[in-house]
Write a protein that holds these residues in place. Structure first.
Motif, PDB file in Angstrom:
ATOM      1  N   LYS A 138     -49.004  16.401  35.178  1.00  0.00           N
ATOM      2  CA  LYS A 138     -49.334  17.600  35.960  1.00  0.00           C
ATOM      3  C   LYS A 138     -48.267  17.893  37.015  1.00  0.00           C
ATOM      4  N   LYS A 139     -47.982  19.206  37.192  1.00  0.00           N
ATOM      5  CA  LYS A 139     -47.077  19.663  38.244  1.00  0.00           C
ATOM      6  C   LYS A 139     -47.604  20.979  38.786  1.00  0.00           C
ATOM      7  N   ASN A 140     -47.359  21.231  40.074  1.00  0.00           N
ATOM      8  CA  ASN A 140     -47.798  22.502  40.647  1.00  0.00           C
ATOM      9  C   ASN A 140     -47.009  23.666  40.072  1.00  0.00           C
ATOM     10  N   ASN A 141     -45.697  23.491  39.980  1.00  0.00           N
ATOM     11  CA  ASN A 141     -44.824  24.522  39.442  1.00  0.00           C
ATOM     12  C   ASN A 141     -43.883  23.886  38.434  1.00  0.00           C
ATOM     13  N   ARG A 142     -43.635  24.569  37.370  1.00  0.00           N
ATOM     14  CA  ARG A 142     -42.661  24.062  36.402  1.00  0.00           C
ATOM     15  C   ARG A 142     -41.939  25.232  35.758  1.00  0.00           C
ATOM     16  N   LYS A 143     -40.693  24.956  35.365  1.00  0.00           N
ATOM     17  CA  LYS A 143     -39.900  25.939  34.652  1.00  0.00           C
ATOM     18  C   LYS A 143     -39.774  25.443  33.218  1.00  0.00           C
ATOM     19  N   VAL A 144     -40.253  26.246  32.285  1.00  0.00           N
ATOM     20  CA  VAL A 144     -40.229  25.878  30.868  1.00  0.00           C
ATOM     21  C   VAL A 144     -39.116  26.662  30.179  1.00  0.00           C
ATOM     22  N   CYS A 145     -38.296  25.939  29.427  1.00  0.00           N
ATOM     23  CA  CYS A 145     -37.213  26.585  28.682  1.00  0.00           C
ATOM     24  C   CYS A 145     -37.456  26.373  27.186  1.00  0.00           C
ATOM     25  N   VAL A 146     -37.426  27.465  26.451  1.00  0.00           N
ATOM     26  CA  VAL A 146     -37.608  27.426  24.994  1.00  0.00           C
ATOM     27  C   VAL A 146     -36.314  27.902  24.358  1.00  0.00           C
ATOM     28  N   LYS A 147     -35.804  27.101  23.454  1.00  0.00           N
ATOM     29  CA  LYS A 147     -34.564  27.470  22.772  1.00  0.00           C
ATOM     30  C   LYS A 147     -34.810  27.518  21.274  1.00  0.00           C
ATOM     31  N   ALA A 148     -34.294  28.563  20.629  1.00  0.00           N
ATOM     32  CA  ALA A 148     -34.408  28.691  19.179  1.00  0.00           C
ATOM     33  C   ALA A 148     -33.021  28.926  18.593  1.00  0.00           C
ATOM     34  N   VAL A 149     -32.792  28.337  17.436  1.00  0.00           N
ATOM     35  CA  VAL A 149     -31.549  28.547  16.687  1.00  0.00           C
ATOM     36  C   VAL A 149     -31.942  29.047  15.306  1.00  0.00           C
ATOM     37  N   ASP A 150     -31.359  30.166  14.882  1.00  0.00           N
ATOM     38  CA  ASP A 150     -31.753  30.695  13.582  1.00  0.00           C
ATOM     39  C   ASP A 150     -30.919  30.071  12.464  1.00  0.00           C
ATOM     40  N   VAL A 151     -31.233  30.443  11.226  1.00  0.00           N
ATOM     41  CA  VAL A 151     -30.600  29.820  10.065  1.00  0.00           C
ATOM     42  C   VAL A 151     -29.109  30.113   9.982  1.00  0.00           C
ATOM     43  N   PHE A 152     -28.625  31.089  10.760  1.00  0.00           N
ATOM     44  CA  PHE A 152     -27.206  31.441  10.748  1.00  0.00           C
ATOM     45  C   PHE A 152     -26.444  30.815  11.913  1.00  0.00           C
ATOM     46  N   GLY A 153     -27.182  30.087  12.775  1.00  0.00           N
ATOM     47  CA  GLY A 153     -26.543  29.410  13.898  1.00  0.00           C
ATOM     48  C   GLY A 153     -26.581  30.170  15.199  1.00  0.00           C
ATOM     49  N   PHE A 154     -27.199  31.364  15.233  1.00  0.00           N
ATOM     50  CA  PHE A 154     -27.314  32.119  16.478  1.00  0.00           C
ATOM     51  C   PHE A 154     -28.392  31.480  17.352  1.00  0.00           C
ATOM     52  N   GLU A 155     -28.103  31.391  18.652  1.00  0.00           N
ATOM     53  CA  GLU A 155     -29.010  30.705  19.570  1.00  0.00           C
ATOM     54  C   GLU A 155     -29.598  31.684  20.576  1.00  0.00           C
ATOM     55  N   SER A 156     -30.862  31.461  20.916  1.00  0.00           N
ATOM     56  CA  SER A 156     -31.542  32.288  21.916  1.00  0.00           C
ATOM     57  C   SER A 156     -32.358  31.386  22.829  1.00  0.00           C
TER      58      SER A 156
END
Length: 691
Positions: free
Chosen positions: A666-684
């Motif tokens: 548990k935390k009062n505040n947290r920063k969540v980062c989600v990263k996705a890479v598609d089948v062509f190698g592009f990252e978001s």
């Protein structure tokens, strides 16, 4: 005029390669360094059920982290030699104990990558950076290949420890030429062995005979050189041949002619030839045999049984009738290898690479040339067999490849084997001064000039714009900046563009547009962080150079589309209390937008297939996605991940799951980062603060 033969070209290849290597080493010595950018600290933990409890051991600043590095190996080795304080990497000069490389040689090779999507398959062309690297390597055939290899081998020698060795896997095309330049770089006296390894059989032997008038090529060669005579060497073992697995008697006599080895043995006196053993050893072996006869008379066991029961390698000599004395060779399960490694397979195609080497092969090399804790490296890493085997054998590792698909495969492979935490990195300032691969455009600036015109911008004259990569659009007073095809466009490039907007030609530009070929993994978060409405980033079509070659500028004018970057969206992150100490994060993908199929290096027919899936099932384009539930804004720690081919949590090898539940402290505040890479190698990347 007669063209020069390869033998005539070799002195020039050596001289040019030596100059380039010296320039690089001088540059490092002067303090000019290339930085390694950390894309991720990967904490291997794949999803197996859709509910993930945070049991991943935190990285606590251990002294060593293994590294998977994306980029041109010439630049990567420069960074390793210089060291990288920011990511905790000291200079690796003289610290790598074993290097294995398999630099591919095939000027007609098809570098397209097959990608299986739900219902169909497409073939992805190489990224722009890869296209240039391949073109540089093959433009003059073997000459270009050897020019590519020479300075890289020099840098590898600098990286090797005094106990280090290098194993270079080659085939019949270039093996003999590579040996000549390795003799030059490592010293002929440091050549240890030419190892033969099994290649496999061509399916259509009749075609080989008929078309090429030759026999099937059955083996490859591994050239093994050491840095010094004191290199690691643990003699490798292999399965004994059938005749070695049973005890046998062999003659004590041979045809050699040493008078000192002629003596009376078990009543036999020889006058020509010699006994194989010294008199002292032979007499001791006779006594051993007498002792064994006493034992066997009591127990009834045979020599073979005695060996199996005791494991004692006693030496025996006996004589039967009028025969000359014989000595006993005990049965063996394992014997020391010679340089013929045809007993194991050299290739394994389980990861889809045409030249993928087997784990058996790398296991033998790594055990032979390193100890536990040694650093092992591979700078043409492909599917990551070197890293996988090094991990299993308790070695440290650094692997590198210029292909984004290869790096994606390696990342997944290391997660599959529950590897220790490792860094996924790339070269931060990824640039070469001269772009020599295109037959049409000799300099990067010339290509940038064409890109500006295709975009509809007017290039500035050379006296104001030495790099030839700046132009402007009159309407709206817009500055246009074209990045290098040999560079990864990242946050530093965007900041430079902002400065140019305010200062170039007196400043006062209403907007600056950056046109890029290749982008850093965090480019979307960099754009969000800068939050500059006067800055726009667009993608240059990756197949533009090929289209220019085939169609020419005139036919493409007004028809080239420069698209926005792709992006990922997620549903609002939900939090549920689990206990006083723990809570559940529910993270769900919402959509993935690849704004234009023109961004993707595909043939036209495959581009039409891609449009279908973009409309019907866009999340099927995700190759893998990962979550850092406590993102610190600097280093992405992928504590959870799912990827295609992971069927431990569902039965669909072509899709990732789109919902993850993570039980975390548990935390009062947290920063969540989600990263996705598609089948062509592009990252978001998506970053969300939750309270």
């Amino acid at each position: 005029m007669r063209s020069k033969t390869l033998i005539e070209e070799l002195p020039k290849i050596v001289a040019e390669g030596r100059r380039e290597a010296e320039r690089i080493l001088d540059q490092i010595a002067s303090g000019k360094r290339l930085a390694l950018q950390t894309n991720e600290l990967v904490l291997p933990a794949k999803d197996v059920s859709g509910l993930f409890k945070d049991k991943v051991p935190e990285y606590k600043g251990e002294e060593w982290l293994n590294r998977l590095i994306y980029g041109d190996n010439l630049l990567v080795m420069q960074a390793l030699l210089a060291g990288d304080e920011e990511s905790g990497l000291p200079s690796m000069r003289g610290k790598i104990d074993l290097i294995y490389i398999d630099p591919p040689f095939d000027s007609k090779a098809n570098y397209k990558v097959k990608i299986n999507l739900p219902g169909f398959e497409v073939k992805k062309n190489p990224a722009v950076i890869e296209q240039f690297a391949y073109a540089d390597t093959w433009k003059d055939g073997t000459v270009s290949y050897l020019k590519m290899l020479y300075p890289r081998l020099v840098l590898m020698r600098e990286l090797l420890s005094e106990k280090g060795s290098i194993y270079v896997h080659v085939d019949w095309h270039v093996g003999h030429y590579v040996k000549i330049i390795m003799d030059e770089i490592f010293g002929k006296d440091n050549f240890r062995n030419e190892i033969i390894t099994r290649r496999g059989q061509t399916k259509n032997l009749a075609y080989q005979f008929k078309e090429f008038k030759r026999m099937n090529v059955f083996y490859d060669t591994i050239l093994w050189y050491s840095k010094t005579i004191d290199s690691y060497f643990n003699p490798p073992l292999k399965e004994a041949a059938d005749y070695q697995r049973v005890g046998r008697w062999q003659s004590m006599w041979n045809n050699a002619d040493r008078p000192t080895m002629r003596y009376k043995l078990l009543g036999v006196k020889i006058t020509t030839g010699q006994w194989k053993w010294s008199k002292e050893r032979a007499y001791r072996a006779v006594e051993n045999y007498k002792k064994f006869l006493e034992i066997s008379n009591k127990t009834g066991e045979t020599l073979e049984e005695y060996w199996i029961r005791t494991g004692k390698k006693l030496e025996f000599i006996r004589r039967e009738g009028n025969a000359k004395p014989q000595y006993w060779v005990p049965p063996q399960e394992k014997v020391i290898c010679d340089n013929n490694w045809l007993d194991i397979k050299g290739y394994d195609y389980s990861y889809g690479f045409k030249t993928q080497k087997s784990e058996e092969l790398l296991k033998r090399i790594i055990l032979m040339g390193s100890d536990r804790g040694s650093v092992v490296a591979d700078f043409f890493a492909g599917s990551g067999t070197t890293a996988a085997v090094a991990e299993k054998l308790g070695r440290k590792w650094i692997v590198n490849d210029i292909g984004k698909p290869a790096c994606m495969i390696m990342r997944k492979r290391m997660i599959d084997i529950d590897a220790k935490p490792f860094l996924y990195q790339s070269i931060g300032d990824y640039q070469k001064e001269v772009f020599a691969s295109s037959k049409i455009y000799k300099r990067v600036g010339d290509l940038a000039h064409v890109v500006l015109q295709l975009y509809g911008a007017i290039p500035f004259p050379l006296e104001n714009n030495p790099s030839n990569n700046l132009g402007y659009v009159k309407e709206g007073k817009i500055l246009v900046y074209v990045d290098s095809p040999n560079k990864i466009t990242g946050k530093s490039t965007l900041k430079r563009a902002q400065v140019l907007r305010e200062t170039f030609m007196g400043g006062g530009w209403n907007k600056v547009i950056v046109l890029g070929w290749n982008f850093s993994f965090d480019i979307t978060s960099a754009i969000q962080e800068l939050n500059d409405p006067k800055l726009e980033v667009l993608v240059i079509p990756p197949d533009l150079i090929n289209r220019l070659k085939k169609q020419g500028y005139d036919k493409l004018a007004g028809k080239v589309r420069f698209s926005s970057l792709q992006y990922l969206s997620i549903k609002p992150i939900r939090i549920e209390s689990v206990s006083e100490e723990e809570e559940k994060l529910i993270v769900e993908l919402e959509n993935y937008v690849l704004l234009s199929p023109d961004n993707v290096p595909l043939d036209e027919k495959d581009r039409e297939k891609l449009k279908e899936i973009m409309n019907k099932d866009p999340l099927a384009l995700i190759e893998y996605w990962s979550i850092d539930p406590d993102y610190d804004g600097e280093v992405f720690r992928s504590k959870w991940q799912d990827y295609r081919e992971n069927t431990a949590n569902d039965s669909d090898p072509y899709r990732v799951i789109t919902r993850a539940e993570l039980i975390v402290p548990k935390k009062n505040n947290r920063k969540v980062c989600v990263k996705a890479v598609d089948v062509f190698g592009f990252e978001s990347v998506v970053i969300e603060e939750v309270r």
